[in-house]
Design a protein around this motif. Structure first.
Motif, PDB file in Angstrom:
ATOM      1  N   ARG A  32       0.831  -1.207   0.000  1.00  0.00           N
ATOM      2  CA  ARG A  32       0.000   0.000   0.000  1.00  0.00           C
ATOM      3  C   ARG A  32       0.866   1.257   0.000  1.00  0.00           C
ATOM      4  O   ARG A  32       0.634   2.200  -0.758  1.00  0.00           O
ATOM      5  N   GLU A  33       1.903   1.267   0.839  1.00  0.00           N
ATOM      6  CA  GLU A  33       2.794   2.432   0.920  1.00  0.00           C
ATOM      7  C   GLU A  33       3.533   2.666  -0.392  1.00  0.00           C
ATOM      8  O   GLU A  33       3.665   3.797  -0.853  1.00  0.00           O
ATOM      9  N   ARG A  36       1.106   4.094  -2.993  1.00  0.00           N
ATOM     10  CA  ARG A  36       0.850   5.530  -2.752  1.00  0.00           C
ATOM     11  C   ARG A  36       2.032   6.378  -3.198  1.00  0.00           C
ATOM     12  O   ARG A  36       1.861   7.417  -3.815  1.00  0.00           O
ATOM     13  N   GLY A  39       2.220   6.922  -6.979  1.00  0.00           N
ATOM     14  CA  GLY A  39       1.087   7.571  -7.628  1.00  0.00           C
ATOM     15  C   GLY A  39       1.468   8.687  -8.577  1.00  0.00           C
ATOM     16  O   GLY A  39       0.862   8.841  -9.637  1.00  0.00           O
ATOM     17  N   THR A  59      -4.759  -1.361  -5.373  1.00  0.00           N
ATOM     18  CA  THR A  59      -3.593  -0.722  -5.981  1.00  0.00           C
ATOM     19  C   THR A  59      -4.024   0.505  -6.772  1.00  0.00           C
ATOM     20  O   THR A  59      -3.407   1.572  -6.661  1.00  0.00           O
ATOM     21  N   ALA A  62      -4.778   3.271  -4.349  1.00  0.00           N
ATOM     22  CA  ALA A  62      -3.563   3.811  -3.719  1.00  0.00           C
ATOM     23  C   ALA A  62      -2.753   4.642  -4.704  1.00  0.00           C
ATOM     24  O   ALA A  62      -2.064   5.589  -4.299  1.00  0.00           O
ATOM     25  N   GLY A  64      -4.085   6.562  -6.769  1.00  0.00           N
ATOM     26  CA  GLY A  64      -4.874   7.769  -7.001  1.00  0.00           C
ATOM     27  C   GLY A  64      -5.725   7.702  -8.258  1.00  0.00           C
ATOM     28  O   GLY A  64      -6.155   8.734  -8.775  1.00  0.00           O
TER      29      GLY A  64
END
Length: 196
Positions: A32-33, A36, A39, A59, A62, A64
């Motif tokens: 997840r990190e 992000r 993005g 995904t 995350a 965007g």
């Protein structure tokens, strides 16, 4: 009409870390990190899609992206092997695994054969590059097997070439062209852009 199809493989999750057959599970914290953070590296597209798995949808979010779920981008249907590792299946069904690895038309797990996967993804890909193309750029978050099948179809490779392609998490594979004539740019990592 020429179209650019950009396929992003989903971020890491526990099923992928354990090398499970398309086990649909949420992203782990690290995945997840990283999604992000990546993005800002996602290219612009007129049409944005996501495979229906939780990992693909999460995904996309995350990264965007406001991606609509595309059923045609479902991961490879592994039937009764879904959620298991290759080692687990090989120990329980060695002859079936050998048949599956050796024959692209075999589906001893009761799901989809490799040829079936390539055909399904090829039909979706070719629909984007036909006369009713949705626009010059399509972006989709799709399972690694879907990306591999798109490359096999796009380059008209033999089905067995599927096993020779690796798709890392959070990488971008681009196909450009139109139905029956595709060029491929493989595996650009999605990393956060730096300024300076």
């Amino acid at each position: 009409m020429t179209v650019r199809v950009m396929l992003i493989s989903p971020a890491m999750n526990a099923a992928l870390r354990a090398a499970r057959f398309e086990g649909d599970a949420p992203l782990d914290r690290s995945g997840r990190e990283r999604a992000r953070a990546a993005g800002g590296a996602v290219p612009e597209a007129g049409l944005t899609r996501s495979g229906p798995s939780e990992r693909c949808r999460e995904t996309a979010g995350a990264l965007g992206l406001a991606a609509r779920t595309e059923p045609a981008l479902s991961g490879w249907d592994m039937g009764r092997w879904a959620g298991l590792t290759l080692e687990e299946v090989a120990a329980a069904e060695p002859a079936e695994v050998a048949a599956w690895l050796g024959d692209p038309s075999a589906a001893p797990h009761g799901g989809e054969s490799l040829r079936g996967l390539i055909r399904r993804i090829g039909e979706w890909l070719d629909s984007l590059g036909g006369p009713a193309a949705p626009g010059p750029a399509v972006l989709a978050v799709a399972e690694a097997a879907v990306v591999r099948a798109a490359v096999v179809h796009g380059l008209r490779l033999p089905a067995e070439a599927f096993w020779r392609l690796d798709v890392a998490p959070l990488t971008l594979t681009e196909l450009s062209g139109r139905s029956e004539r595709w060029n491929v740019a493989l595996g650009r990592p999605l990393t956060a852009r730096t300024t300076g």
